[in-house]
Design an enzyme around this catalytic site. Structure first.
Site, short mmCIF file in Angstrom:
data_model
loop_
_atom_site.label_atom_id
_atom_site.label_comp_id
_atom_site.label_asym_id
_atom_site.label_seq_id
_atom_site.Cartn_x
_atom_site.Cartn_y
_atom_site.Cartn_z
N LEU A 35 19.11 36.28 37.34
CA LEU A 35 18.82 37.32 38.02
C LEU A 35 18.47 38.52 36.97
CD1 LEU A 35 21.00 37.41 41.09
CD2 LEU A 35 18.62 36.53 40.93
N HIS A 83 23.29 21.67 40.13
CA HIS A 83 24.26 22.41 40.71
C HIS A 83 25.30 21.42 41.38
CE1 HIS A 83 26.58 25.42 42.80
NE2 HIS A 83 25.86 26.29 42.15
N GLY A 100 8.66 37.86 42.49
CA GLY A 100 10.07 37.55 42.35
C GLY A 100 10.62 38.60 41.77
N SER A 121 28.28 28.38 47.40
CA SER A 121 28.70 28.98 46.24
C SER A 121 29.91 28.31 45.54
CB SER A 121 29.16 30.22 46.60
OG SER A 121 29.74 30.82 45.66
N ALA A 126 11.30 38.87 38.52
CA ALA A 126 10.48 39.23 37.30
C ALA A 126 9.13 39.84 37.64
CB ALA A 126 10.15 37.81 36.50
N GLY A 127 8.28 39.02 38.44
CA GLY A 127 6.81 39.72 38.82
C GLY A 127 6.90 41.01 39.55
N ARG A 183 29.47 23.13 35.62
CA ARG A 183 28.37 22.64 36.43
C ARG A 183 27.89 21.32 36.10
NH1 ARG A 183 24.08 27.75 37.62
NH2 ARG A 183 25.83 28.94 39.06
C1 LIG Z 1 19.95 28.80 46.17
C2 LIG Z 1 19.79 29.50 44.54
C3 LIG Z 1 20.82 30.46 44.34
C4 LIG Z 1 20.85 31.38 43.22
N1 LIG Z 1 21.69 32.01 42.78
C5 LIG Z 1 21.84 32.64 41.52
C6 LIG Z 1 22.63 33.53 41.12
O1 LIG Z 1 23.72 33.83 41.89
N2 LIG Z 1 22.37 34.34 40.12
C7 LIG Z 1 21.44 34.21 39.23
O2 LIG Z 1 21.46 34.70 38.36
N3 LIG Z 1 20.36 33.21 39.48
C8 LIG Z 1 20.39 32.77 40.72
N4 LIG Z 1 19.69 31.67 41.00
C9 LIG Z 1 18.48 31.67 39.89
C10 LIG Z 1 17.46 32.78 40.42
O3 LIG Z 1 17.46 33.09 41.76
C11 LIG Z 1 16.11 32.34 39.99
O4 LIG Z 1 15.99 31.62 38.75
C12 LIG Z 1 15.23 33.60 39.75
O5 LIG Z 1 15.55 34.41 40.99
C13 LIG Z 1 13.72 33.29 39.47
O6 LIG Z 1 12.98 34.62 39.90
P1 LIG Z 1 11.52 34.63 39.34
O7 LIG Z 1 11.05 35.90 39.66
O8 LIG Z 1 11.35 34.05 37.96
O9 LIG Z 1 10.90 33.72 40.34
P2 LIG Z 1 10.73 33.64 41.74
O10 LIG Z 1 11.70 34.40 42.36
O11 LIG Z 1 10.82 32.34 42.12
O12 LIG Z 1 9.24 34.04 42.13
C14 LIG Z 1 8.07 33.20 41.96
C15 LIG Z 1 6.92 34.11 42.52
O13 LIG Z 1 5.82 33.40 42.05
C16 LIG Z 1 5.08 33.03 42.91
N5 LIG Z 1 3.97 32.22 42.92
C17 LIG Z 1 4.64 30.97 42.44
N6 LIG Z 1 3.38 30.15 42.16
C18 LIG Z 1 2.20 30.69 42.50
C19 LIG Z 1 1.00 30.75 42.50
N7 LIG Z 1 0.40 29.56 41.97
N8 LIG Z 1 -0.02 31.72 42.97
C20 LIG Z 1 0.62 32.82 43.27
N9 LIG Z 1 1.71 33.04 43.34
C21 LIG Z 1 2.68 32.20 43.04
C22 LIG Z 1 5.83 33.02 44.43
O14 LIG Z 1 5.11 33.59 45.59
C23 LIG Z 1 6.91 33.95 44.23
O15 LIG Z 1 6.55 35.22 44.50
C24 LIG Z 1 19.43 31.08 42.22
C25 LIG Z 1 18.64 30.03 42.55
C26 LIG Z 1 18.72 29.27 43.87
C27 LIG Z 1 17.67 28.41 44.08
#
Ligand SMILES: Cc1cc2nc3c(=O)[nH]c(=O)nc-3n(C[C@H](O)[C@H](O)[C@H](O)COP(=O)(O)OP(=O)(O)OC[C@H]3O[C@@H](n4cnc5c(N)ncnc54)[C@H](O)[C@@H]3O)c2cc1C
Ligand code: HEM
Ligand code: HEM
Ligand code: SF4
Ligand code: F3S
Ligand code: FES
Lengths: 236, 649, 275
Positions: free
Chosen positions: B453, B278, B54, B296, B56-57, B342
């Protein structure tokens, strides 16, 4: 494991080292560009050729004078013929190669596939192409070398024409063939702009109009002659 | 047995977050200066496993690869580009002050701490605000197509009730574009050979050797092969656990397995009870519902929220006269009205529905009505603003919001809790770093819009690459490879677990149990919790869990692509996590941000914080199945933002 | 309502596959297509059969994970929508639907309706990025981007990488996917330095992966859930040809392109109607 494969998979050869012409021919985009370019040449020829042929409506004298005109400058004539030959060869070879490659891109066909927006013309280019190719061969034997002509007279183009197209079968084959050409160009004349990267949302509508217009003009223009001969309008 | 007493008493000694000394503006600079550097020639010799692609990763793996480390990147989707970050719509905050409206790093810092209801770590939040600026530069340079002004400068919108306009966005697809930026950077490293990517590969164990994280055990989701890789450091960026509720706005696959497995291996889990709801999601339409879709929040700018004044009023909306409508948000929160935060508007919605005044299937919904807005500014302007949202709503529900008012209902959206990390984003297991939503993050008890994000990218691009390097440079890493006994044992555990799941041979499909758990949590540990509801949940969860291990039915084998098996493993972990969430909610005898304990509210229904006793991070230690987890506290000091209670009246 | 499904079942990559007919008697029009499949799978499991494997994650049309053909049309009958966004109200009672996986040499079937699309990742890896070091970026507003260019880039960048364009193309060409990325980066100032090489590398990688050529048939545009337009293919071709005809030295073969490209003229798009 798959991940490794992901990394291992060779990426495209650095373009810097590949030779331009080589890439032009091997790359799919380049090949399509060559088809488009040759297509333009062929298009130009058929357009001119049709106008020339329409002279037939002006009677024997007129058509023959036009035919002689073509021959006053033999070197030029041969130059044109060579350009045409090259164009047809490049175009046909490329087209056939792409057609063959196409099967490898989808070895397992769909059990059911439903086209949504595409024209039949766009999906049958190879067949309309073959039709045209076949026609040209027969056509040359008929009117240029005369071997396929019932009563060939060197130099009397008008006579040869009427003699050949007087036969219903020949006339109909001619009409079918040029109809095929029209279909080929209907899609081809628009596609070549895509291949050369010229089209965009501003030009595309105009390009499509252009393609249809000329496809029709050529189809009708060419078809008029065999039909006219058949119904005695010419040489009757 | 009384649930609370199960919790062993908190250890007196708090946790050391290793926050650098000095004034808050200088802390990160100081830390960066103190970092040990890895000799460039040696970088290639270090292997870092990054789980998650994601924001972060993906950002972390790309940056670490670029620095020269050997990086292995894992995700369970078929491509790194599909990580759940892709779904984020609204935007990303940054203290650029391009609008010249008085924004600054300090203000973003302040807003985030306040928004988090004073339950986040000041030093981390300040660093986040500082880095927000670099994020926008980085992404713009990558070619992220942010919205622009006619003059060519970056455009901003204001978001989530912030007074300043600091949110950057790319149409309604900000998360997608930011993620693609990171993904492209990642693929660039794959081509360069510094990163190897393993899609459709799920991490199922962290391997700890001599107290340090030294690798992972994974399952190839296509072949079912269980294998392991050794590494010098492991980064978990596996996202949030909102799916513990079954229905949430998260992607179907989002899960807690990675962090939960790490938790069982010694990583403390912080603030699990902080889960954000939300307010504007599309209500569920039936039993078969598989996930919820976010609408939204911007819609609340022009929509009016209401329900029938009379309980059980089943008339279609257009037949309910003005006098018999209750615009409850406007009534209860005159100054903020439909824009109330919220958590507040979510609770209000649940409240009116509990009173039997909810609308739509199952009475679980409230109207979001645009009638007045259409009358006021006209359909054209409205469509310019919300056209795509209206379309999306109609596509899903079949109703046209131009004609019938929208129906909305709150849904779980984000989890502030996660693995506890120190200032370097390292968990309590040395060598195990946690980034993005997976860590307990910088959002305290409540996350402000457009800041997740920001956090994901700050962690991934600008923090982890430095701090992992520091960890490696400090050395002391014995040579360990995947032949080490610890890996064999971990692999055996995983194989055994898979075998167990497949051999239950019961009668009910996995989703059944997941739904049951989700519904229970939603009711007893959702928007509003009480000692009573939580105690009940703590009795119920083990019951459902036991049923799961007795009556689960999975067909197919473990040596192939088996999506039920994948889900079953995740649900099994959700049970244990759910329990921890309840313990956490139960010990926190206050209401803070998204955590609302009905016993602790002001006379007018506002969250009542108890800073004297609960201004700490609750970090839980796994004590083995069946045993109650141990609570460790990280006290929170507020030296730069003064503790204050918010009021939206 | 009642729906009859003819679904492609294939145990594994190398196993043979066949169509199997199932019936779902109690479909609600409010279900999404995938939820309807969930219901089917639930039944199958209860009967002790293996559920149908199909990919999905976000289930809101953005992650690009889902996708298969419904009655011969990629992502089903609803235009500009993924199959996960398609609800059952678009079908009628008693209808028979044939579900078939994406088919292309570059997309081997893994199981049932799941295919391997990693070839698309490798196309991106071959050049679909801007080379910029983490932390080395200039102040964001130092490079101004005309609004129109930004909007254009966004339109193209909206591609969700689902592969429907390949699936629908009679030539199994990835031209729309590749063109979308070439266009996204190609219209932005940040993408200029690598622009000439990018298009050539990416199209060559697509060929190496076994994708076919583009014959301007246009099925891809019709099924694309992200609304990517055919013009991105023209632009990609333009960049490829531009790089082939660029008058550049061996050292910096394509550096001169943006200025000397014979295709430069067509960048302007005069008198264009902006929809
Ligand atoms: C509908 C929606 C809208 C949003 N809108 C906003 C916004 O407008 N602004 C904002 O700031 N935030 C928003 N958020 C929050 C934000 O999108 C997330 O908090 C953020 O993207 C999380 O990113 P991440 O990299 O931490 O994890 P993620 O993007 O969830 O990535 C997780 C990764 O880990 C991998 N993974 C998980 N478990 C395993 C495992 N056991 N083995 C191997 N791989 C694994 C997955 O494959 C994936 O690649 C929103 C969230 C949602 C649900
Ligand atoms: C007077 C004769 C011909 C003319 C004017 C003509 C013209 C064209 C043009 C303009 C195109 C579009 C090229 C592009 O998409 O860039 C085209 C495509 C094509 N032509 Fe021809 N053509 C002629 C004869 C032939 C012949 C003899 C063949 C050989 C069999 C042929 C086979 C094809 C094929 C297969 C295509 C489609 C290529 C693709 O897959 O995109 N054509 N033709
Ligand atoms: C039905 C309409 C057509 C008629 C009446 C017609 C007529 C003729 C005649 C009379 C000639 C001999 C000219 C001469 O020897 O001076 C000729 C030559 C030729 N025609 Fe056609 N033609 C027709 C269609 C076409 C089409 C559709 C093509 C191509 C696709 C074509 C390609 C040629 C070629 C290549 C030659 C040889 C020219 C040369 O001598 O180099 N003709 N045609
Ligand atoms: S171009 Fe469209 S169809 Fe092709 S992958 Fe992208 S979104 Fe899917
Ligand atoms: S359908 Fe295929 S031929 Fe080209 S225009 Fe689309 S890729
Ligand atoms: S599941 Fe994400 S696009 Fe369909």
């Amino acid at each position: 494991m798959r991940g490794m494969a992901t990394a291992a998979k060779p990426s495209a050869a650095a373009p810097a080292r590949a030779s331009r012409l080589g890439v032009l021919w091997t790359s799919l985009v380049g090949k399509k560009a060559l088809m488009a370019a040759s297509g333009i040449v062929l298009f130009a020829f058929v357009l001119g050729h049709m106008i020339g042929n329409l002279q037939a409506f002006g009677g024997p004298a007129r058509l023959n004078r036009y035919a002689e005109l073509l021959r006053v400058e033999p070197p030029l004539l041969w130059a044109v013929r060579i350009v045409l030959l090259v164009a047809v060869v490049v175009h046909a070879v490329a087209g056939i190669q792409l057609w063959l490659a196409r099967r490898e891109s989808r070895p397992v066909p769909y059990r059911r596939y439903a086209p949504t927006v595409s024209t039949p013309a766009s999906r049958t280019m190879i067949w309309s192409g073959f039709l045209v190719l076949g026609f040209v061969v027969y056509h040359l034997l008929d009117l240029t070398f005369g071997v396929a002509n019932p009563s060939y007279r060197e130099g009397d183009v008008f006579h040869n024409l009427v003699a050949s197209l007087g036969r219903g079968a020949a006339a109909i084959f001619y009409v079918v063939a040029v109809a095929g050409l029209g279909v080929h160009l209907w899609h081809g004349l628009w596609s070549m702009f895509q291949s050369l990267g010229v089209s965009n949302r501003a030009y595309t509508p105009g390009i499509k109009r252009f393609a249809v217009t000329f496809a029709v003009i050529l189809g009708v223009g060419f078809a008029a002659i065999p039909l006219a001969v058949l119904f005695g309008v010419i040489g009757g | 047995m009384e649930a609370e007493s199960k919790v062993s008493p908190p250890t007196a000694a708090g946790l050391d977050a290793r926050i650098p000394p000095g004034p808050i503006e200088k802390k990160w600079e100081t830390r960066k200066f103190d970092l040990k550097l890895v000799n460039p020639a040696n970088k290639r010799k270090y292997r870092v496993v990054v789980v998650g692609t994601g924001l972060a990763g993906g950002a972390a793996a790309a940056s670490l690869g670029e620095l020269g480390y050997e990086v292995l990147s894992f995700c369970f989707q078929d491509s790194p580009r599909r990580a759940h970050s892709i779904a984020a719509q609204g935007g990303i905050n940054a203290a650029k002050n391009y609008q010249n409206d008085g924004d600054s790093v300090r203000r973003l810092f302040y807003d985030t701490v306040k928004g988090g209801d004073f339950r986040s770590r000041e030093a981390n939040v300040y660093r986040l605000a500082e880095l927000s600026v670099n994020i926008i530069d980085q992404c713009a340079a990558q070619g992220v197509p942010f919205a622009r002004e006619y003059g060519g400068e970056l455009a901003n919108r204001s978001f989530g009730g912030a007074q300043v306009s600091r949110t950057f966005y790319a149409r309604g697809q900000t998360g997608q574009q930011l993620l693609l930026g990171a993904y492209q950077a990642l693929e660039r490293q794959v081509a360069a050979g510094t990163v190897r990517q393993f899609p459709r590969t799920e991490m199922l164990e962290v391997v700890v050797v001599d107290g340090r994280a030294r690798g992972i055990v994974f399952r190839d989701l296509v072949t079912g092969r269980v294998g392991s890789v050794a590494a010098d450091a492991v980064v978990l960026a596996t996202g949030g656990y909102a799916n513990v509720f079954y229905l949430s706005t998260n992607a179907r696959g989002s899960n807690a397995t990675a962090i939960w497995r790490a938790h069982r291996k010694g990583a403390y889990f912080a603030n699990p009870c902080y889960t954000q709801i939300h307010p504007t999601c599309i209500p569920r339409s039936g039993e078969y519902q598989s996930k919820l879709t976010l609408m939204s929040e911007s819609l609340r700018n022009d929509g009016r929220v209401w329900v029938p004044a009379q309980a059980g009023d089943r008339r279609p909306p257009d037949q309910i006269p003005e006098a018999e409508r209750d615009y409850y948000l406007e009534r209860m929160y005159p100054s903020f009205g439909n824009l109330a935060p919220r958590d507040i508007s979510s609770r209000a919605a649940k409240h009116v529905c509990d009173e039997g005044r909810g609308v739509g299937p199952g009475g679980l919904g409230v109207y979001l009505d645009f009638r007045d807005a259409f009358a006021r500014i006209g359909r054209k302007v409205m469509d310019e603003r919300y056209g795509n949202l209206f379309e999306m709503y109609e596509r899903i529900t079949g109703d046209d919001p131009h004609v019938v008012p929208m129906r909305i209902y709150p849904a779980v959206h984000y989890t502030m809790g996660g693995l506890w990390v120190d200032y370097d984003l390292m968990s309590t297991v040395p060598g195990l770093f946690v980034a993005g939503e997976a860590n307990f993050s910088d959002h305290g008890a409540n996350r402000l819009g457009a800041s997740a994000l920001m956090q994901g990218l700050a962690d991934g691009y600008f923090i982890v690459p430095y701090t992992v390097g520091d960890y490696l440079a400090r050395g002391g890493l014995a040579k360990v490879d995947a032949r080490h006994a610890a890996f064999r044992d971990a692999e055996r555990e995983v194989a055994e677990r898979t075998r167990r799941l497949l051999s239950i041979g019961g009668t009910r499909p996995v989703d059944d149990f997941h739904k049951e758990l989700g519904t229970l949590l939603w009711n007893d540990c959702g928007m509003a919790r009480s000692k009573e509801s939580l105690t009940r949940a703590l009795d119920e969860i083990p019951r459902i869990e036991a049923a799961f291990w007795k009556d689960l039915k999975i067909t197919g084998s473990g040596e192939e692509l088996n999506q039920d098996l994948e889900r079953a493993g995740r649900v099994a972990d959700f049970f244990e996590l759910a329990e921890l969430m309840c313990f956490d909610a139960l010990q926190r005898n206050e209401s803070a941000g998204a955590h609302f304990r009905v016993e602790y509210q002001t006379p007018d229904g506002e969250a009542a914080r108890d800073d004297a006793h609960y201004a700490y991070v609750a970090a839980w230690e796994w004590k083995g199945s069946g045993n109650a987890p141990a609570l460790h506290k990280e006290p929170l000091a507020f030296e730069n933002v003064h503790l204050a209670t918010r009021s939206y009246k | 309502m009642r729906i009859v499904l003819e679904i492609w079942r294939q145990k594994g990559a190398s196993a043979p596959g066949r169509f199997v007919t199932y019936e779902v008697p109690d479909v609600s029009e409010h279900m999404s297509f995938l939820e309807m499949l969930d219901v089917l799978n639930r039944r199958l499991v209860e009967k002790g059969e293996e559920p149908v494997a199909f990919d999905s994650d976000c289930r809101e049309g953005i992650c690009g994970m889902c996708g298969f053909l419904v009655n011969g049309v990629a992502h089903g009958p609803l235009r500009h929508a993924t199959i996960c966004q398609t609800h059952m109200r678009h079908f009628h009672d008693g209808e028979t639907l044939r579900l078939e996986p994406w088919r292309a040499a570059a997309f081997p079937v893994l199981k049932d309706l799941c295919v391997d699309r990693s070839a698309l990742d490798r196309i991106i890896a071959s050049g679909g990025y801007v080379t910029i070091r983490t932390g080395s970026a200039p102040e964001a507003n130092a490079i101004l981007v005309p609004k129109r260019a930004a909007d254009r880039a966004m339109e193209a960048a909206a591609c969700i990488g689902c592969g429907a364009c390949v699936a629908a193309c009679p030539n199994a060409s990835a031209a729309l996917f590749t063109g979308a990325k070439v266009t996204h980066l190609g219209v932005l100032p940040q993408g200029q330095p690598e622009r000439p090489a990018r298009a050539l590398r990416m199209t060559e990688q697509a060929r190496a992966e076994g994708f076919g050529h583009c014959a301007s048939i246009g099925e891809c545009e019709a099924v694309c859930p992200a609304g990517i337009r055919l013009e991105v293919i023209a632009r990609m071709n333009r960049d490829v040809l531009g790089s082939l005809f660029a008058r550049g030295e061996e050292a910096e073969p394509f550096a001169a392109l943006p200025r000397t490209s014979p295709m430069r003229f067509f960048e302007a798009e005069p008198g264009e109607k902006v929809e």
